[in-house]
Design a protein around this motif. Structure first.
Motif, PDB file in Angstrom:
ATOM      1  N   SER A 132       9.199  37.481 -29.685  1.00  0.00           N
ATOM      2  CA  SER A 132       9.413  37.622 -28.403  1.00  0.00           C
ATOM      3  C   SER A 132       9.511  35.725 -28.852  1.00  0.00           C
ATOM      4  O   SER A 132      10.693  35.181 -27.699  1.00  0.00           O
ATOM      5  N   SER A 133       9.075  35.161 -29.250  1.00  0.00           N
ATOM      6  CA  SER A 133       9.801  34.019 -29.456  1.00  0.00           C
ATOM      7  C   SER A 133      11.353  33.563 -30.242  1.00  0.00           C
ATOM      8  O   SER A 133      11.607  32.903 -29.368  1.00  0.00           O
ATOM      9  N   LEU A 134      11.754  34.642 -30.357  1.00  0.00           N
ATOM     10  CA  LEU A 134      12.906  34.954 -31.175  1.00  0.00           C
ATOM     11  C   LEU A 134      13.537  35.470 -30.394  1.00  0.00           C
ATOM     12  O   LEU A 134      14.968  34.318 -30.288  1.00  0.00           O
ATOM     13  N   TYR A 135      13.305  36.680 -29.782  1.00  0.00           N
ATOM     14  CA  TYR A 135      14.460  37.114 -28.949  1.00  0.00           C
ATOM     15  C   TYR A 135      14.539  35.727 -27.698  1.00  0.00           C
ATOM     16  O   TYR A 135      15.255  36.102 -27.677  1.00  0.00           O
ATOM     17  N   GLY A 136      13.645  35.563 -26.924  1.00  0.00           N
ATOM     18  CA  GLY A 136      13.609  34.338 -26.177  1.00  0.00           C
ATOM     19  C   GLY A 136      14.276  33.530 -26.452  1.00  0.00           C
ATOM     20  O   GLY A 136      15.341  32.767 -25.768  1.00  0.00           O
ATOM     21  N   VAL A 137      14.647  33.168 -28.156  1.00  0.00           N
ATOM     22  CA  VAL A 137      15.465  31.649 -28.797  1.00  0.00           C
ATOM     23  C   VAL A 137      16.898  31.968 -28.063  1.00  0.00           C
ATOM     24  O   VAL A 137      17.876  31.658 -28.123  1.00  0.00           O
ATOM     25  N   PHE A 138      16.790  33.064 -28.804  1.00  0.00           N
ATOM     26  CA  PHE A 138      18.239  34.285 -29.024  1.00  0.00           C
ATOM     27  C   PHE A 138      18.744  34.287 -27.645  1.00  0.00           C
ATOM     28  O   PHE A 138      20.271  33.868 -27.506  1.00  0.00           O
ATOM     29  N   ALA A 139      17.770  35.085 -26.535  1.00  0.00           N
ATOM     30  CA  ALA A 139      18.126  34.978 -24.941  1.00  0.00           C
ATOM     31  C   ALA A 139      19.318  33.915 -24.211  1.00  0.00           C
ATOM     32  O   ALA A 139      20.275  33.558 -24.797  1.00  0.00           O
ATOM     33  N   LEU A 140      18.822  32.734 -25.348  1.00  0.00           N
ATOM     34  CA  LEU A 140      19.702  30.909 -24.821  1.00  0.00           C
ATOM     35  C   LEU A 140      19.916  31.294 -25.500  1.00  0.00           C
ATOM     36  O   LEU A 140      21.794  30.475 -25.517  1.00  0.00           O
ATOM     37  N   LEU A 141      20.681  31.341 -26.975  1.00  0.00           N
ATOM     38  CA  LEU A 141      21.511  31.273 -27.624  1.00  0.00           C
ATOM     39  C   LEU A 141      22.675  31.785 -27.576  1.00  0.00           C
ATOM     40  O   LEU A 141      23.764  31.432 -26.974  1.00  0.00           O
ATOM     41  N   ASP A 142      22.382  33.054 -26.550  1.00  0.00           N
ATOM     42  CA  ASP A 142      23.084  34.222 -25.730  1.00  0.00           C
ATOM     43  C   ASP A 142      24.016  33.637 -25.147  1.00  0.00           C
ATOM     44  O   ASP A 142      25.214  33.643 -24.404  1.00  0.00           O
ATOM     45  N   TYR A 143      23.637  33.453 -23.979  1.00  0.00           N
ATOM     46  CA  TYR A 143      23.986  32.739 -23.158  1.00  0.00           C
ATOM     47  C   TYR A 143      24.937  31.352 -23.060  1.00  0.00           C
ATOM     48  O   TYR A 143      25.784  31.613 -22.840  1.00  0.00           O
ATOM     49  N   GLN A 144      24.734  30.704 -24.320  1.00  0.00           N
ATOM     50  CA  GLN A 144      24.819  28.591 -23.927  1.00  0.00           C
ATOM     51  C   GLN A 144      26.173  29.326 -25.001  1.00  0.00           C
ATOM     52  O   GLN A 144      27.095  28.312 -24.571  1.00  0.00           O
ATOM     53  N   THR A 145      26.083  30.178 -25.620  1.00  0.00           N
ATOM     54  CA  THR A 145      27.205  30.407 -26.509  1.00  0.00           C
ATOM     55  C   THR A 145      28.453  30.790 -26.449  1.00  0.00           C
ATOM     56  O   THR A 145      29.472  30.784 -26.586  1.00  0.00           O
ATOM     57  N   ALA A 146      27.921  31.421 -25.369  1.00  0.00           N
ATOM     58  CA  ALA A 146      29.507  32.479 -24.401  1.00  0.00           C
ATOM     59  C   ALA A 146      29.916  31.759 -23.922  1.00  0.00           C
ATOM     60  O   ALA A 146      31.007  31.292 -24.002  1.00  0.00           O
ATOM     61  N   ALA A 147      28.567  30.749 -22.921  1.00  0.00           N
ATOM     62  CA  ALA A 147      28.985  29.541 -22.443  1.00  0.00           C
ATOM     63  C   ALA A 147      30.253  28.333 -22.551  1.00  0.00           C
ATOM     64  O   ALA A 147      31.698  27.870 -22.703  1.00  0.00           O
ATOM     65  N   LEU A 148      29.483  27.982 -23.808  1.00  0.00           N
ATOM     66  CA  LEU A 148      30.169  27.138 -25.308  1.00  0.00           C
ATOM     67  C   LEU A 148      31.686  28.433 -25.068  1.00  0.00           C
ATOM     68  O   LEU A 148      33.231  27.137 -24.904  1.00  0.00           O
ATOM     69  N   SER A 149      32.099  28.748 -25.691  1.00  0.00           N
ATOM     70  CA  SER A 149      33.272  29.715 -26.088  1.00  0.00           C
ATOM     71  C   SER A 149      34.559  29.158 -25.435  1.00  0.00           C
ATOM     72  O   SER A 149      35.566  28.970 -25.427  1.00  0.00           O
TER      73      SER A 149
END
Length: 845
Positions: A132-149
């Motif tokens: 859960s800790s791993l996929y929680g951070v993955f979710a943060l990366l997913d949202y922010q990376t898409a926005a950053l792009s």
């Protein structure tokens, strides 16, 4: 944040519900409250009578994770618990207590009170907690990376204008061959949309701009990979126990294949953005502004060295083992945060570079006098209008709107620093206005005005109605000449097997358009019409064939005047055994007839009549050029070196037959005999012909052909001699269009003979009358309008010779008015019942 945040609600545990990365991000940052669906609580309630066996269970969070990351991890944990609610013995108290902790407004610390749990609940938590800790951070990366792009593209576009950059790098196009980097093409297209209409770009070559498609495209590609993996993992069912999908071992592949490439893409993007930021600072006109903002940039913007060090740390953690995967994800998130700040600084520097003069004027536009503000002379506020792109202008306006109330005293260092801080906050995904910014950028890109106003590929053309009229007339003349000589039409596929075309065109083989492999056959667009003709003859066992073909061919050439990548060829070929030099004579005769009847002006047909081997033996004679019969007489005169070689003697005898036949056909005056060599296509074996235009337009060769006795044999067991000619009709069209232009001629695009003019709004009447004319094979159009001038305008514009005018009076009297529009003579009244016969008589006197 000073302003009250409007909080949304994310419902978990319902039938068909799923957890998204954006929801995880909102929960982690207090932008969304968690609600557990009542159906999930009902499923769990059956286990509420179980007795806890483990007292005061403590929720422990990794020391590596920030509060935001911990909250994201717990949100994922809660969702997994609810997914398991039908198969694991978990009481309602556990998810409810977790939801209560997430809904507390304290974003600085996450606390879940200790609980008395059953042994099975403890096992479930320990199993889920591993990932859960791993996929929680993955979710943060997913949202922010898409926005950053998306935001990084928009910010880079503003920099392109601030730097007056050459944006030729964005002219990438999908070649359609399957080898194009789709994400690079996508970035280039979006950049063109953002910059559409800009008058600032296109002058200065800047490396950090030319690299945008590749670097931003790489981030876009990695963002998609992270998203596809995260979307599945957030909502997958976890098997409680060792070695299942929920174990860290099961996540190892995902971490290695997703996090390291993402980190590399972020590093590259941050480095490129940092370079543009520095260039933006250097481009500022105001020394004071450049100095003050530059000082803040050096102090507060992450450097490219900090990016490098962070990426190095990420790389090292990849090899440290499974127990550090959550730390690895955290470090990538830290790297992402640095890149966000750099992109925000790029936005600041680009904005100030573009708007610096206006910002300075506004900061000085008010002076305090006696406790009141007085406006400075409006003349000082005037500045040269700058035309921005349609997309970048929206971005600039959004920034202006956000910072409008903070411009007073902009030039002072203290207020400048506050202004910068607010701007950085505006570019933070946690900011209350960030979603609006993201939505606006998405709207700009999806509006895609440059794609709604497409352009043609290089080397191709559209043909308007007037041009098509010229082409149809020319094709009609050409077909008539070809059929006059007994040829039949042939059509072959626009593409052939690649092996059919290769090895037939010498060095020009590199110009063949290859197609992507579709189902195991390697195909190419046809380069000419001769090789497909030869393939057809050999494949069908034909030994005698006189054919013509008018069709498009394709060449991967560099377009220039009169030279295209897609163009028509008009071919005439004769295959088989005929009388000596008969087909050669007829080919040249046809060529002269074509060029005479097309009325393009002066031309010359050059005949090149020696093989390479023969020419090598006769030396300086190959430089000879002139009248066929005169030059032939010279070559056959006593003492000529041509008489010492059997091959040259045979060639001269053939040419004598040819030239005498051309003389008798009265076209020898159009022919020039040229002994110089033209090393063209590989399949030519004998005499070569070329027609050269001698008029004003410099178009060069307009037709070419020759004998190719061995080509058909390359596709079969039998050699069939052949000769042919191909008319370069596109160049002929250019000549015809130029002649019309020079002579102020106009082309009639339609063949309409009659305009049915209904003065009113009665379509039914128009349909009846026009249909009678159509049924009688009379070419007609109709127009229904009360305005008489509209009818005259249509007839004049389309050069329609006759008009049938029907108004209220004509309807009452059962007549029509027949008007000769060309002569403008007095109208003739005709009975409605006899209008067809009257028109036939006048159209065919």
């Amino acid at each position: 944040m000073a302003e009250k945040v409007e909080v949304s609600v994310t419902t978990l545990g319902g039938k068909g519900s799923s957890l998204s990365s954006s929801s995880v991000y909102a929960i982690a940052n207090g932008l969304a409250q968690v609600r557990i669906d009542s159906s999930a609580l009902c499923r769990l309630a059956s286990f509420d009578n179980r007795t806890p066996t483990i007292k005061d269970y403590q929720f422990n969070f990794s020391n590596h994770l920030t509060t935001e990351e911990s909250r994201a991890s717990v949100a994922v944990l809660l969702n997994k618990l609810l997914i398991l609610s039908g198969s694991a013995s978990v009481r309602t108290v556990l998810p409810v207590r977790i939801a209560e902790a997430l809904n507390m407004r304290n974003l600085q610390k996450l606390e879940i009170d200790s609980l008395d749990l059953t042994e099975e609940e403890t096992t479930v938590l320990e199993t889920l907690g591993l990932t859960s800790s791993l996929y929680g951070v993955f979710a943060l990366l997913d949202y922010q990376t898409a926005a950053l792009s998306m935001i990084a593209d928009a910010v880079a576009a503003i920099s392109c204008e601030a730097l007056k950059a050459d944006v030729a790098a964005f002219n990438l196009m999908d070649s359609g061959d399957g080898y194009t980097a789709k994400d690079e093409i996508g970035v280039s297209g979006d950049m063109k949309v953002l910059l559409n209409g800009s008058k600032l770009v296109g002058k200065v070559e800047i490396n950090a701009v030319s690299k945008i498609p590749k670097i931003h495209g790489c981030l876009r590609e990695q963002a998609k990979l992270v998203h596809s993996k995260t979307r599945v993992e957030l909502n997958s069912v976890v098997k409680v126990g060792k070695g299942g999908p929920g174990s860290v071992a099961g996540a190892a592949g995902m971490v290695r294949t997703a996090l390291l490439p993402l980190a590399a893409a972020l590093w590259d993007l941050g480095t490129c953005s940092f370079g543009r930021s520095k260039s933006n600072l250097e481009s500022m006109d105001s020394n004071d502004l450049r100095s003050s903002l530059g000082g803040l940039f050096e102090k507060k913007c992450p450097s490219d060295d900090s990016l490098k060090n962070e990426f190095k740390l990420v790389s090292e953690l990849v090899f440290e083992g499974e127990e550090n995967y959550d730390k690895l994800a955290h470090q990538v998130n830290v790297l992402l945060g640095l890149v966000w700040k750099i992109v925000a600084w790029e936005a600041i520097t680009a904005y100030v570079s573009l708007e610096g003069a206006e910002l300075n004027e506004k900061s000085k536009s008010t002076e305090v006098k006696g406790g009141e503000k007085a406006k400075v002379d409006k003349k000082s506020e005037k500045k040269k209008k700058v035309v921005l792109g349609k997309g970048t202008s929206v971005m600039i306006q959004l920034i202006k709107s956000r910072l409008a109330s903070k411009l007073d005293g902009f030039g002072s260092s203290g207020l400048l620093e506050k202004w910068v801080e607010d701007h950085l906050s505006f570019m933070d995904p946690k900011d209350i206005e960030f979603d609006n910014l993201l939505i606006k950028v998405k709207e700009i890109v999806e509006s895609n005005e440059t794609r709604r106003l497409p352009k043609l590929p290089k080397g191709t053309r559209d043909f308007a109605k007037e041009q098509m009229a010229i082409r149809k007339k020319a094709f009609s003349i050409i077909e008539d000449v070809f059929e006059r000589h007994g040829a039949t039409a042939l059509d072959t596929p626009v593409f052939e097997l690649r092996e059919t075309l290769m090895g037939k065109y010498g060095e020009d083989s590199k110009l063949i358009f290859d197609l992507a492999d579709q189902g195991g056959e390697l195909c190419s667009l046809r380069y000419d019409l001769t090789v497909p003709f030869a393939r057809f003859v050999a494949m069908n066992g034909i030994t005698s064939f006189k054919r013509y073909q008018i069709a498009k061919v394709y060449r991967r050439d560099n377009p220039s005047k009169g030279r295209y990548r897609e163009f028509y060829q008009c071919d005439f070929d004769i295959a088989g055994q005929y009388e000596r030099m008969g087909p050669d004579f007829e080919i040249i005769k046809i060529l002269t007839e074509l060029l005479d009847e097309l009325e393009i002006g002066k031309y010359e047909v050059e005949e090149k009549g020696l093989t390479i081997e023969t020419a090598d033996k006769i030396g300086d004679f190959v430089k000879e050029r002139g009248s066929p019969l005169e030059l032939l007489s010279k070559l056959k005169s006593e003492g000529s070196e041509f008489l010492d070689n059997n091959a040259s003697v045979d060639a001269l005898n053939d040419l004598e037959i040819l030239f005498k036949a051309l003389d008798k056909s009265k076209c020898i005056n159009k022919v020039t005999f040229d002994l110089s060599l033209a090393r063209g296509l590989d399949y030519y074996t004998g005499v070569i012909y070329e027609a050269v235009f001698k008029g004003g337009a410099q178009v060069g060769s307009i037709a070419a052909g020759g004998r190719y006795d061995n080509l058909i044999g390359m596709f079969g067991t039998k050699q069939v001699p052949a000769v042919g000619v191909s008319l370069g009709i596109e160049r002929v069209f250019n000549i015809m269009e130029q002649i019309q232009k020079d002579q102020n001629q106009t082309t009639r695009a339609t063949k309409t003979e009659v305009l049915v003019s209904i003065l009113g709004d009665d379509l039914i009447q128009a349909a009846e009358l026009a249909s009678e004319l159509w049924d009688a094979k009379i070419k007609a159009e109709y127009l229904v309008t009360k305005r008489m001038n509209k009818h005259f305008d249509r007839a004049k514009e389309s050069k329609i010779p006759w008009m049938l005018i029907v108004g209220e009076r004509e309807v009452k009297e059962g007549t029509v008015r027949l008007k000769d529009f060309e002569s403008n003579a007095e109208d003739v009244v005709v009975q409605r019942s006899s209008v067809v016969d009257e028109l036939r008589r006048r159209l065919s006197p």
